[in-house]
Each structure stands twice: as structure tokens, then as C-alpha cells.
Design a protein around this motif. Structure first.
Motif, PDB file in Angstrom:
ATOM      1  N   VAL A 155       5.952  34.891   3.013  1.00 33.37           N
ATOM      2  CA  VAL A 155       5.770  35.220   4.436  1.00 33.37           C
ATOM      3  C   VAL A 155       4.362  34.824   4.888  1.00 33.37           C
ATOM      4  O   VAL A 155       4.181  34.267   5.981  1.00 33.37           O
ATOM      5  CB  VAL A 155       6.067  36.711   4.697  1.00 33.37           C
ATOM      6  CG1 VAL A 155       5.789  37.076   6.147  1.00 33.37           C
ATOM      7  CG2 VAL A 155       7.515  37.038   4.361  1.00 33.37           C
ATOM      8  N   ALA A 161       4.269  31.207   5.485  1.00 32.77           N
ATOM      9  CA  ALA A 161       4.954  30.857   6.733  1.00 32.77           C
ATOM     10  C   ALA A 161       4.024  31.102   7.925  1.00 32.77           C
ATOM     11  O   ALA A 161       3.924  30.270   8.831  1.00 32.77           O
ATOM     12  CB  ALA A 161       6.244  31.660   6.882  1.00 32.77           C
ATOM     13  N   PRO A 174       8.989  26.766   1.530  1.00 33.26           N
ATOM     14  CA  PRO A 174      10.266  26.684   0.813  1.00 33.26           C
ATOM     15  C   PRO A 174      10.115  26.889  -0.690  1.00 33.26           C
ATOM     16  O   PRO A 174      11.000  27.488  -1.321  1.00 33.26           O
ATOM     17  CB  PRO A 174      10.783  25.280   1.141  1.00 33.26           C
ATOM     18  CG  PRO A 174       9.653  24.542   1.736  1.00 33.26           C
ATOM     19  CD  PRO A 174       8.712  25.539   2.312  1.00 33.26           C
ATOM     20  N   GLY A 199       9.852  30.390  -1.191  1.00 34.91           N
ATOM     21  CA  GLY A 199      11.165  30.921  -0.792  1.00 34.91           C
ATOM     22  C   GLY A 199      12.156  30.808  -1.940  1.00 34.91           C
ATOM     23  O   GLY A 199      12.886  31.754  -2.250  1.00 34.91           O
ATOM     24  N   THR A 218      11.265  33.332  -4.592  1.00 37.73           N
ATOM     25  CA  THR A 218      11.662  34.681  -4.168  1.00 37.73           C
ATOM     26  C   THR A 218      13.170  34.851  -4.338  1.00 37.73           C
ATOM     27  O   THR A 218      13.646  35.861  -4.868  1.00 37.73           O
ATOM     28  CB  THR A 218      11.300  34.913  -2.679  1.00 37.73           C
ATOM     29  OG1 THR A 218       9.940  34.544  -2.478  1.00 37.73           O
ATOM     30  CG2 THR A 218      11.499  36.362  -2.272  1.00 37.73           C
ATOM     31  N   TRP A 267      23.701  32.851   3.803  1.00 33.58           N
ATOM     32  CA  TRP A 267      22.592  32.834   4.780  1.00 33.58           C
ATOM     33  C   TRP A 267      21.424  32.018   4.246  1.00 33.58           C
ATOM     34  O   TRP A 267      20.722  31.351   4.995  1.00 33.58           O
ATOM     35  CB  TRP A 267      22.132  34.257   5.136  1.00 33.58           C
ATOM     36  CG  TRP A 267      21.499  35.020   4.009  1.00 33.58           C
ATOM     37  CD1 TRP A 267      22.148  35.796   3.095  1.00 33.58           C
ATOM     38  CD2 TRP A 267      20.117  35.065   3.651  1.00 33.58           C
ATOM     39  NE1 TRP A 267      21.255  36.315   2.192  1.00 33.58           N
ATOM     40  CE2 TRP A 267      19.994  35.895   2.510  1.00 33.58           C
ATOM     41  CE3 TRP A 267      18.953  34.494   4.177  1.00 33.58           C
ATOM     42  CZ2 TRP A 267      18.778  36.153   1.889  1.00 33.58           C
ATOM     43  CZ3 TRP A 267      17.725  34.768   3.558  1.00 33.58           C
ATOM     44  CH2 TRP A 267      17.652  35.581   2.431  1.00 33.58           C
ATOM     45  N   LEU A 268      21.259  32.053   2.891  1.00 30.48           N
ATOM     46  CA  LEU A 268      20.135  31.331   2.298  1.00 30.48           C
ATOM     47  C   LEU A 268      20.402  29.831   2.268  1.00 30.48           C
ATOM     48  O   LEU A 268      19.512  29.028   2.573  1.00 30.48           O
ATOM     49  CB  LEU A 268      19.864  31.863   0.880  1.00 30.48           C
ATOM     50  CG  LEU A 268      18.484  31.490   0.358  1.00 30.48           C
ATOM     51  CD1 LEU A 268      17.401  32.140   1.183  1.00 30.48           C
ATOM     52  CD2 LEU A 268      18.345  31.885  -1.095  1.00 30.48           C
ATOM     53  N   THR A 277      15.782  24.489   7.113  1.00 33.24           N
ATOM     54  CA  THR A 277      14.386  24.206   6.749  1.00 33.24           C
ATOM     55  C   THR A 277      14.228  22.722   6.450  1.00 33.24           C
ATOM     56  O   THR A 277      13.267  22.081   6.899  1.00 33.24           O
ATOM     57  CB  THR A 277      13.950  25.040   5.515  1.00 33.24           C
ATOM     58  OG1 THR A 277      14.136  26.422   5.808  1.00 33.24           O
ATOM     59  CG2 THR A 277      12.494  24.791   5.154  1.00 33.24           C
ATOM     60  N   TRP A 303      12.886  26.061  12.970  1.00 33.10           N
ATOM     61  CA  TRP A 303      12.246  27.011  12.052  1.00 33.10           C
ATOM     62  C   TRP A 303      12.291  28.442  12.600  1.00 33.10           C
ATOM     63  O   TRP A 303      12.358  29.402  11.832  1.00 33.10           O
ATOM     64  CB  TRP A 303      10.856  26.562  11.600  1.00 33.10           C
ATOM     65  CG  TRP A 303       9.720  26.819  12.542  1.00 33.10           C
ATOM     66  CD1 TRP A 303       9.091  25.909  13.301  1.00 33.10           C
ATOM     67  CD2 TRP A 303       9.071  28.072  12.785  1.00 33.10           C
ATOM     68  NE1 TRP A 303       8.108  26.511  14.039  1.00 33.10           N
ATOM     69  CE2 TRP A 303       8.075  27.842  13.734  1.00 33.10           C
ATOM     70  CE3 TRP A 303       9.242  29.365  12.315  1.00 33.10           C
ATOM     71  CZ2 TRP A 303       7.248  28.847  14.212  1.00 33.10           C
ATOM     72  CZ3 TRP A 303       8.409  30.376  12.791  1.00 33.10           C
ATOM     73  CH2 TRP A 303       7.436  30.103  13.727  1.00 33.10           C
TER      74      TRP A 303
HETATM   75  C1  HEM Z   1      14.027  26.647   1.472  1.00 30.53           C
HETATM   76  C2  HEM Z   1      13.634  27.498   2.401  1.00 30.53           C
HETATM   77  C3  HEM Z   1      13.514  28.994   2.234  1.00 30.53           C
HETATM   78  C4  HEM Z   1      13.979  29.838   1.248  1.00 30.53           C
HETATM   79  C5  HEM Z   1      14.736  29.485  -0.010  1.00 30.53           C
HETATM   80  C6  HEM Z   1      13.590  31.207   1.633  1.00 30.53           C
HETATM   81  C7  HEM Z   1      13.871  32.360   0.922  1.00 30.53           C
HETATM   82  C8  HEM Z   1      13.604  33.658   1.332  1.00 30.53           C
HETATM   83  C9  HEM Z   1      14.044  34.882   0.659  1.00 30.53           C
HETATM   84  C10 HEM Z   1      14.865  34.925  -0.614  1.00 30.53           C
HETATM   85  C11 HEM Z   1      13.592  35.948   1.396  1.00 30.53           C
HETATM   86  C12 HEM Z   1      13.801  37.426   1.066  1.00 30.53           C
HETATM   87  C13 HEM Z   1      14.896  38.010   1.929  1.00 30.53           C
HETATM   88  C14 HEM Z   1      15.167  39.459   1.623  1.00 30.53           C
HETATM   89  O1  HEM Z   1      14.241  40.288   1.741  1.00 30.53           O
HETATM   90  O2  HEM Z   1      16.333  39.778   1.276  1.00 30.53           O
HETATM   91  C15 HEM Z   1      12.846  35.407   2.530  1.00 30.53           C
HETATM   92  C16 HEM Z   1      12.233  36.179   3.515  1.00 30.53           C
HETATM   93  C17 HEM Z   1      11.539  35.688   4.591  1.00 30.53           C
HETATM   94  N1  HEM Z   1      11.360  34.344   4.918  1.00 30.53           N
HETATM   95 FE1  HEM Z   1      12.110  32.752   3.876  1.00 30.53          FE
HETATM   96  N2  HEM Z   1      12.880  31.138   2.811  1.00 30.53           N
HETATM   97  C18 HEM Z   1      12.819  29.807   3.216  1.00 30.53           C
HETATM   98  C19 HEM Z   1      12.213  29.306   4.368  1.00 30.53           C
HETATM   99  C20 HEM Z   1      11.543  30.082   5.304  1.00 30.53           C
HETATM  100  C21 HEM Z   1      10.915  29.571   6.502  1.00 30.53           C
HETATM  101  C22 HEM Z   1      10.903  28.101   6.923  1.00 30.53           C
HETATM  102  C23 HEM Z   1      10.376  30.638   7.157  1.00 30.53           C
HETATM  103  C24 HEM Z   1       9.581  30.668   8.430  1.00 30.53           C
HETATM  104  C25 HEM Z   1       8.836  29.727   8.855  1.00 30.53           C
HETATM  105  C26 HEM Z   1      10.662  31.830   6.403  1.00 30.53           C
HETATM  106  C27 HEM Z   1      10.287  33.112   6.758  1.00 30.53           C
HETATM  107  C28 HEM Z   1      10.652  34.275   6.100  1.00 30.53           C
HETATM  108  C29 HEM Z   1      10.338  35.613   6.536  1.00 30.53           C
HETATM  109  C30 HEM Z   1       9.540  35.980   7.803  1.00 30.53           C
HETATM  110  C31 HEM Z   1      10.894  36.509   5.591  1.00 30.53           C
HETATM  111  C32 HEM Z   1      10.818  38.039   5.613  1.00 30.53           C
HETATM  112  C33 HEM Z   1      12.107  38.620   6.072  1.00 30.53           C
HETATM  113  C34 HEM Z   1      12.204  40.110   5.828  1.00 30.53           C
HETATM  114  O3  HEM Z   1      11.877  40.550   4.728  1.00 30.53           O
HETATM  115  O4  HEM Z   1      12.631  40.825   6.744  1.00 30.53           O
HETATM  116  N3  HEM Z   1      11.370  31.459   5.271  1.00 30.53           N
HETATM  117  N4  HEM Z   1      12.877  34.022   2.466  1.00 30.53           N
END
Ligand code: HEM
Length: 156
Positions: free
Chosen positions: A10, A13, A67, A70, A73, A84-85, A92, A139
């Protein structure tokens, strides 16, 4: 470990994608405002456009961490196969593609024209603004998906 990775994801991002969004959105109007005059070059205006392009280029490189973290994670949470992922990953990739294939090269072209004191066409900055808008929309959609996680049974 998951919380640590998610925090870094985060943070990346916010720190990387935020500046690209702002600088890329400011670029087209800034390029349009430069006064083209070979005898009296608008060095301040061209300097601003160059700086905005540099922010976009450098921070999109740093944005690769988003990413990557991400993926890490998602692997730690065991959600790599979730719908959703997968959708988020595709969006992305599409956002990165629009940035690398359209936004950055077009910015570079316009900057080149301004540096050579050639007037930029309005249609050129409008097209760039359109691609920048598409990038921002993609995004932002990913961010909504990350928070809402449709169909997910983990968390709130
Ligand atoms: C290949 C691309 C990406 C992958 C694999 C990925 C993966 C993840 C995962 C596994 C989580 C945890 C969700 C959970 O708490 O259950 C997450 C949360 C988050 N991601 Fe990503 N992400 C990607 C791209 C991005 C991008 C491009 C952004 C924004 C620019 C972003 C912003 C966020 C935010 C703000 C959270 C926090 C959501 C929350 O906990 O409420 N992510 N991401």
C-alpha cells in the motif's frame, strides 16, 4: 509477515502511483501553456514540462514494486487464484501497458518538440490527456477492487 507485505504494498502504491497520477495529469496543460518562441525561449515552462515527465518516468519505475509486493502479499495470504485478484492483475498490466506504450513516449515526443521550439498541436496534448485519463481510471478501478474484493471471504 502478511501485514508487513501488505503495508509495503500500500505504501508503494501511495508513494509511486500517486506522483505519477498527479504529474501525468499536469503534463498536457503544462505543455500547452509553453510559449514557443525561438528568440525568447520559455525556459521555465519547458523546465516544468521536463520535470513532470521525469517524475512520471522515475516513479513509474518505482511503481514496479506495487505489483511485485502485491504478488508477495497474495502468495502469503494464499489468494493468488481468487477472481478479484486475477482481474486486478489484468487491469494493473493494462494500466502499465498504457503508461509505457502511450503516455511516456507521447510525453517524450512533446517534450522534444518544445525543446526544439516547435509548437505542439492541441490534438497531440488532447490525445495524451485521454491516455492519461485511461491510465488513471484503470489503476483507480484496481484500488476499488483491492478494497471491495468481490467474492472474497477473507476480511471485511
Ligand atoms: C499485480 C497487481 C497487484 C496484486 C497481485 C495485488 C495484491 C494485493 C493483495 C493480495 C492485497 C490484500 C487484500 C486483502 O487484504 O485481502 C492488496 C491490497 C491492496 N492493494 Fe493491491 N495488488 C496489486 C496491484 C495494486 C495496485 C495497482 C494498487 C493501487 C495503485 C493496489 C492497491 C492496494 C490497496 C490500497 C490495498 C489495501 C486494501 C485493503 O486492505 O483494504 N494494488 N493487494
Amino acid at each position: 509477515m502478511t501485514k508487513f507485505l501488505l503495508t509495503l504494498h500500500v505504501l508503494a502504491a501511495i508513494v509511486a502511483v500517486g506522483p505519477v497520477t498527479v504529474a501525468a495529469s499536469m503534463f498536457p496543460p503544462a505543455a500547452r501553456r509553453v510559449q514557443v518562441d525561438a528568440d525568447e525561449p520559455d525556459t521555465a515552462g519547458i523546465g516544468t514540462v521536463r520535470l513532470l515527465h521525469r517524475i512520471c518516468r522515475v516513479y513509474s519505475g518505482i511503481g514496479l514494486a506495487v505489483p511485485l509486493l502485491g504478488f508477495a502479499t497474495a502468495a502469503a495470504m494464499g489468494v493468488l487464484g481468487d477472481g478479484w485478484l486475477t482481474t486486478s492483475m489484468a487491469l494493473t498490466a493494462a494500466a502499465a501497458g498504457v503508461l509505457v506504450a502511450f503516455v511516456l513516449p507521447r510525453q517524450e515526443e512533446l517534450l522534444g518538440e518544445l525543446t526544439e521550439h516547435r509548437a505542439v498541436e492541441r490534438s497531440g496534448t488532447v490525445r495524451l490527456a485521454m491516455f492519461t485519463g485511461i491510465f488513471n481510471l484503470l489503476w483507480a478501478t484496481v484500488t476499488v477492487l483491492m478494497i471491495v474484493r468481490p467474492g472474497s471471504t477473507t476480511g471485511a
